[in-house]
Design a protein around this motif. Structure first.
Motif, PDB file in Angstrom:
ATOM      1  N   ASP A  33       0.914  -1.240  -0.029  1.00  0.00           N
ATOM      2  CA  ASP A  33      -0.012   0.121   0.050  1.00  0.00           C
ATOM      3  C   ASP A  33       0.929   1.383   0.013  1.00  0.00           C
ATOM      4  O   ASP A  33       2.002   1.183   0.806  1.00  0.00           O
ATOM      5  CB  ASP A  33      -0.956  -0.075   1.359  1.00  0.00           C
ATOM      6  N   VAL A  34       0.314   2.295  -0.664  1.00  0.00           N
ATOM      7  CA  VAL A  34       1.230   3.657  -0.771  1.00  0.00           C
ATOM      8  C   VAL A  34       0.744   4.127   0.523  1.00  0.00           C
ATOM      9  O   VAL A  34      -0.768   4.246   0.815  1.00  0.00           O
ATOM     10  CB  VAL A  34       0.693   4.467  -1.844  1.00  0.00           C
ATOM     11  N   ILE A  35       1.404   4.658   1.476  1.00  0.00           N
ATOM     12  CA  ILE A  35       0.994   5.413   2.648  1.00  0.00           C
ATOM     13  C   ILE A  35       1.607   6.705   2.725  1.00  0.00           C
ATOM     14  O   ILE A  35       2.696   7.058   2.378  1.00  0.00           O
ATOM     15  CB  ILE A  35       1.755   4.649   3.898  1.00  0.00           C
ATOM     16  N   ILE A  36       0.518   7.657   2.668  1.00  0.00           N
ATOM     17  CA  ILE A  36       0.717   9.099   2.604  1.00  0.00           C
ATOM     18  C   ILE A  36       0.281   9.754   3.940  1.00  0.00           C
ATOM     19  O   ILE A  36      -0.997   9.485   4.490  1.00  0.00           O
ATOM     20  CB  ILE A  36       0.026   9.732   1.656  1.00  0.00           C
ATOM     21  N   VAL A  37       1.106  10.300   4.656  1.00  0.00           N
ATOM     22  CA  VAL A  37       0.785  10.982   5.977  1.00  0.00           C
ATOM     23  C   VAL A  37       0.991  12.420   5.873  1.00  0.00           C
ATOM     24  O   VAL A  37       2.151  12.918   5.431  1.00  0.00           O
ATOM     25  CB  VAL A  37       1.823  10.549   6.964  1.00  0.00           C
ATOM     26  N   MET A  38      -0.130  13.083   6.287  1.00  0.00           N
ATOM     27  CA  MET A  38      -0.181  14.726   5.896  1.00  0.00           C
ATOM     28  C   MET A  38      -0.912  15.425   7.019  1.00  0.00           C
ATOM     29  O   MET A  38      -2.054  14.611   7.579  1.00  0.00           O
ATOM     30  CB  MET A  38      -0.715  14.931   4.695  1.00  0.00           C
ATOM     31  N   GLY A  39      -0.605  16.391   7.093  1.00  0.00           N
ATOM     32  CA  GLY A  39      -1.360  17.472   8.049  1.00  0.00           C
ATOM     33  C   GLY A  39      -0.432  18.515   8.746  1.00  0.00           C
ATOM     34  O   GLY A  39       0.533  18.781   8.538  1.00  0.00           O
ATOM     35  N   ILE A 108       3.642  16.997   4.038  1.00  0.00           N
ATOM     36  CA  ILE A 108       3.091  15.634   3.544  1.00  0.00           C
ATOM     37  C   ILE A 108       4.268  14.799   3.163  1.00  0.00           C
ATOM     38  O   ILE A 108       5.333  15.049   2.559  1.00  0.00           O
ATOM     39  CB  ILE A 108       2.526  16.108   1.988  1.00  0.00           C
ATOM     40  N   LEU A 109       4.034  13.778   3.960  1.00  0.00           N
ATOM     41  CA  LEU A 109       5.099  12.551   4.125  1.00  0.00           C
ATOM     42  C   LEU A 109       4.763  11.331   3.273  1.00  0.00           C
ATOM     43  O   LEU A 109       3.517  11.057   3.212  1.00  0.00           O
ATOM     44  CB  LEU A 109       5.290  12.180   5.629  1.00  0.00           C
ATOM     45  N   ILE A 110       5.740  10.775   2.647  1.00  0.00           N
ATOM     46  CA  ILE A 110       5.414   9.520   1.692  1.00  0.00           C
ATOM     47  C   ILE A 110       6.656   8.307   1.904  1.00  0.00           C
ATOM     48  O   ILE A 110       7.832   9.118   2.146  1.00  0.00           O
ATOM     49  CB  ILE A 110       5.045   9.859   0.342  1.00  0.00           C
ATOM     50  N   GLN A 111       6.422   7.454   1.554  1.00  0.00           N
ATOM     51  CA  GLN A 111       7.282   6.443   1.832  1.00  0.00           C
ATOM     52  C   GLN A 111       8.495   6.854   0.611  1.00  0.00           C
ATOM     53  O   GLN A 111       8.113   7.055  -0.319  1.00  0.00           O
ATOM     54  CB  GLN A 111       6.994   5.135   1.584  1.00  0.00           C
ATOM     55  N   LYS A 112       9.744   6.617   1.086  1.00  0.00           N
ATOM     56  CA  LYS A 112      10.862   6.891   0.034  1.00  0.00           C
ATOM     57  C   LYS A 112      10.698   5.946  -1.318  1.00  0.00           C
ATOM     58  O   LYS A 112      10.968   6.716  -2.421  1.00  0.00           O
ATOM     59  CB  LYS A 112      12.124   6.673   0.490  1.00  0.00           C
ATOM     60  N   ARG A 113      10.202   4.943  -1.443  1.00  0.00           N
ATOM     61  CA  ARG A 113      10.190   4.230  -2.298  1.00  0.00           C
ATOM     62  C   ARG A 113       9.128   4.635  -3.581  1.00  0.00           C
ATOM     63  O   ARG A 113       9.233   4.311  -4.507  1.00  0.00           O
ATOM     64  CB  ARG A 113       9.861   2.725  -1.960  1.00  0.00           C
TER      65      ARG A 113
END
Length: 114
Positions: A33-39, A108-113
């Motif tokens: 899964d693509v994980i995006i953490v934002m806020g 906005i954070l996303i996994q490096k891959r």
């Protein structure tokens, strides 16, 4: 999952609980899964020479920023919106009353891959 970051006057225990809840939510996802953490993390990561923080931050790193940096490095994420070079008036995401100071606190954070 929607979770609000603790405010500036919150105790360290609340901040740690916030990051534990993010970890718990990640546990429900599949590895592909693509994980995006934002806020609004109430953090300032600035444009320090830290791995995976781009050159378009504002100000200096605060304690919350250090904790956010620690979390994303452990979890192999990057802060994407610090990599875009914008005009200074477009970089800030928060403005104090009466326009006395401006900061970038939303990330906005996303996994490096990805």
């Amino acid at each position: 999952m929607i979770k609000y970051a603790p405010t500036f006057d919150s105790e360290d225990v609340e901040i740690e609980k916030f990051y534990e809840e993010i970890e718990k939510a990640k546990g429900y996802l599949k590895s592909q899964d693509v994980i995006i953490v934002m806020g609004d993390f109430n953090a300032k990561v600035a444009d320090e020479s830290v791995e995976d923080v781009g050159p378009s931050g504002i100000g200096t790193v605060n304690e919350r920023g250090s904790r956010l940096i620690e979390w994303y490095q452990i979890n192999n994420f990057t802060i994407t919106n610090t990599w875009y070079q914008n005009h200074p008036r477009l970089q800030w995401t928060w403005k104090s009353p009466r326009d006395r100071s401006k900061n970038k606190k939303d990330y906005i954070l996303i996994q490096k891959r990805f």
